[in-house]
Design a protein around this motif. Structure first.
Motif, PDB file in Angstrom:
ATOM      1  N   GLY A  65      -1.428  -2.163   0.399  1.00  0.00           N
ATOM      2  CA  GLY A  65      -2.055  -0.844   0.291  1.00  0.00           C
ATOM      3  C   GLY A  65      -3.532  -0.865  -0.025  1.00  0.00           C
ATOM      4  O   GLY A  65      -4.091   0.153  -0.442  1.00  0.00           O
TER       5      GLY A  65
ATOM      6  N   GLY B 242      -3.844   4.796   6.021  1.00  0.00           N
ATOM      7  CA  GLY B 242      -2.429   4.597   5.761  1.00  0.00           C
ATOM      8  C   GLY B 242      -2.031   4.859   4.331  1.00  0.00           C
ATOM      9  O   GLY B 242      -2.860   5.201   3.475  1.00  0.00           O
TER      10      GLY B 242
ATOM     11  N   THR C 260       1.644   3.903   1.482  1.00  0.00           N
ATOM     12  CA  THR C 260       2.995   3.405   1.270  1.00  0.00           C
ATOM     13  C   THR C 260       3.836   4.542   0.715  1.00  0.00           C
ATOM     14  O   THR C 260       3.420   5.217  -0.235  1.00  0.00           O
TER      15      THR C 260
ATOM     16  N   SER D 222       3.265  -4.585  11.048  1.00  0.00           N
ATOM     17  CA  SER D 222       3.711  -3.219  11.325  1.00  0.00           C
ATOM     18  C   SER D 222       2.610  -2.331  11.896  1.00  0.00           C
ATOM     19  O   SER D 222       2.880  -1.204  12.315  1.00  0.00           O
TER      20      SER D 222
ATOM     21  N   ASP E 111       6.500  -3.846   3.028  1.00  0.00           N
ATOM     22  CA  ASP E 111       6.511  -2.572   3.756  1.00  0.00           C
ATOM     23  C   ASP E 111       5.701  -2.637   5.038  1.00  0.00           C
ATOM     24  O   ASP E 111       5.976  -1.912   5.996  1.00  0.00           O
ATOM     25  N   ASN E 112       4.691  -3.544   5.087  1.00  0.00           N
ATOM     26  CA  ASN E 112       3.849  -3.619   6.278  1.00  0.00           C
ATOM     27  C   ASN E 112       4.240  -4.747   7.219  1.00  0.00           C
ATOM     28  O   ASN E 112       3.476  -5.114   8.106  1.00  0.00           O
TER      29      ASN E 112
ATOM     30  N   THR F 290      11.238   1.576   1.570  1.00  0.00           N
ATOM     31  CA  THR F 290       9.780   1.651   1.452  1.00  0.00           C
ATOM     32  C   THR F 290       9.155   1.589   2.841  1.00  0.00           C
ATOM     33  O   THR F 290       9.403   0.653   3.607  1.00  0.00           O
ATOM     34  N   HIS F 291       8.358   2.610   3.148  1.00  0.00           N
ATOM     35  CA  HIS F 291       7.744   2.766   4.469  1.00  0.00           C
ATOM     36  C   HIS F 291       6.233   2.530   4.396  1.00  0.00           C
ATOM     37  O   HIS F 291       5.585   2.893   3.409  1.00  0.00           O
ATOM     38  N   SER F 292       5.681   1.979   5.460  1.00  0.00           N
ATOM     39  CA  SER F 292       4.235   1.918   5.647  1.00  0.00           C
ATOM     40  C   SER F 292       3.864   2.951   6.703  1.00  0.00           C
ATOM     41  O   SER F 292       4.315   2.877   7.844  1.00  0.00           O
TER      42      SER F 292
ATOM     43  N   ARG G 205       0.912   4.911   8.921  1.00  0.00           N
ATOM     44  CA  ARG G 205      -0.447   4.690   9.435  1.00  0.00           C
ATOM     45  C   ARG G 205      -0.823   5.803  10.409  1.00  0.00           C
ATOM     46  O   ARG G 205       0.007   6.245  11.201  1.00  0.00           O
TER      47      ARG G 205
END
Length: 482
Positions: free
Chosen positions: A148, A183, A185, A214, A253-254, A360-362, A364
């Motif tokens: 992040g 982006g 998180t 990602s 997450d990424n 947990t999402h990334s 963008r």
């Protein structure tokens, strides 16, 4: 004995090997940060180290460059720590096992950390050399970029005089980045409850996926293990009564997750039907992903009859509902720059632990309102299931600069050295340039680097010849930056 002593540029690989001997995953940067401080002291450099472990090193201009504008060289010291199944390594304590193969530098069974250890190695090699001509150099090495851009967010750069920045955090030689997505998180937390149940316990393990970055590889249509876990569970539960005992997958997450594990409970009468169902869904997935994830395997092992704590029916329904309905992958393509992903998200980490199920999402996007809209979509879905969405590491996009002397000079140098036209483009992955542009007025920057393939995966490999060519580019750029 050094494994890389015969590689060129020798000093770059000397420092890269040293960096790789020091554990430096995200949130584990104290040792590498202290190493940089020790380097600065040994070279009588002005330096700053903050409480987050960010480091700034300053070297005054060489003779004849005293009146030139300072140049900021920037990268991050943390790496994504991923490994292949069965590889014995403690990323908190162990260094990497480096080796050379077919012109590439690799780490045995793990990520290499060329993203972004190569930037640190370049910077140290420049600062170490008494022969390279350059203006005042202000080297900024941040922490926790991979989770992040947390270091860039908090770093104090008030000591800097420069407004021109070389960000060495790109992975295709000859491609120079001039803007990037913003982006954040987003961690979904959904409460769950359990009940005791006896039945036949099966261990399921989905492996063999390619994974990847990602941001830069979200358009490759590679399988996401977390998403497929939801699909597998829904496929089974549509055909028989099943209980969910455990569920976990993904590490960052990424990074597009490559593996997932789950334990499920079925009745004795359904054992054969369950095994047949797993065989069928495996065949379906292998066919669908034959072009992108040819190694996909869904392993199934019988753990015998047991009494276990499994999710209540309502909780299991919530978990499957979320996994099947959460947005994932590309959401919008850019209309301004054809071929560029504008907005996406990646479900990178999934865990069922205690009374909470988390994903947990990334997120963008190069359009801030669409980044917020995607967050709100997740928030609405999570709240519908009685949970909460926790947001962190929110960073802005790096906007394109119409006029750039940095872009002009690096283009000139690249063409003179290699007789090729450089490619200037935007990237969907995040870079720290956006945050730094908010800290340094009128910042003119360009991002580039040597070819580094399959970053964020154990197949990561750094092109050795490319590393030398980009080194020559940086040295010549500094020479002409009068």
């Amino acid at each position: 004995m050094s494994k890389l002593e015969n590689l060129k540029p020798q000093k770059v690989f000397y420092f890269f090997e040293k960096i790789c001997s020091i554990p430096h995953g995200s949130r584990n940067t104290k040792a590498i940060s202290d190493y940089l401080v020790s380097f600065a002291k040994d070279h009588n450099l002005e330096y700053y180290q903050d409480d987050s472990n960010n480091v700034v090193m300053i070297q005054e201009a060489t003779k004849g460059y005293e009146d030139a504008e300072p140049i900021i060289i920037q990268g991050h010291m943390d790496m994504v720590c991923e490994k292949e199944s069965g590889v014995e390594i403690d990323f908190e304590k162990d260094g990497l096992d480096l080796y050379v193969e077919d012109g590439f530098l690799k780490a045995r069974g793990t990520t290499l950390g060329g993203d972004d250890g190569i930037a640190v190695a370049y910077a140290l090699a420049i600062l170490d050399s008494p022969e390279i001509s350059h203006p005042r150099l202000e080297v900024v090495i941040t922490v926790d970029e991979e989770i992040g851009m947390l270091g860039a967010e908090v770093i104090d750069l008030s000591m800097l005089k420069g407004h021109k920045l070389l960000n060495i955090d790109s992975d295709v030689e000859g491609s120079f980045l001039t803007s990037c997505a913003g982006g954040m998180t987003a961690k979904a937390e959904i409460p769950v409850t359990y009940q005791k149940q006896e039945g036949c316990l099966f261990h399921l393990k989905l492996t063999g996926l390619v994974g990847g970055h990602s941001g830069s590889e979200i358009d490759k249509e590679r399988a996401n293990a977390v998403v497929l876990a939801g699909r597998v569970l829904k496929y089974i539960s549509d055909r028989m009564n099943v209980g969910l005992v455990s569920l976990a997958g993904g590490l960052k997450d990424n990074a597009i997750p490559r593996e997932v594990q789950m334990d499920v409970l079925v009745s004795e009468d359904d054992k054969k039907a369950f095994e047949d169902t797993i065989a069928t869904i495996t065949t379906i997935l292998q066919k669908e992903y034959s072009m992108t994830d040819a190694g996909l395997v869904l392993e199934c092992s019988d753990a015998g009859n047991q009494e276990v704590e499994m999710l209540s029916f309502t909780s299991m329904s919530k978990v499957i509902f979320y996994l099947r309905n959460m947005p994932n992958g590309i959401q919008h393509m850019s209309m301004a720059m054809p071929g560029l992903v504008e907005t996406s998200l990646n479900a990178g980490i999934m865990e069922l632990k205690g009374d909470v199920f988390t994903v947990t999402h990334s997120i963008r996007s190069s359009v801030s309102t669409r980044k917020e809209e995607l967050k709100e979509k997740l928030e609405y879905l999570v709240s519908f299931l009685g949970g909460e969405l926790e947001v962190s590491g929110d960073y802005p996009a790096w906007e394109y600069r119409a006029k750039s002397s940095m872009r002009d000079l690096i283009s000139e140098v690249y063409q003179d050295l290699y007789h090729k036209e450089p490619v200037f483009e935007a990237i969907h992955a995040g870079l720290e340039c956006g945050i730094l542009s908010g800290k340094i007025a009128d910042l003119d920057c360009v991002s580039f680097g040597p070819t580094n393939l399959d970053i964020h995966t154990p197949q990561e490999r750094l092109d050795i010849a490319s590393t030398e060519r980009v080194w020559n580019l940086v040295v010549e750029f500094l020479k002409r930056a009068k």
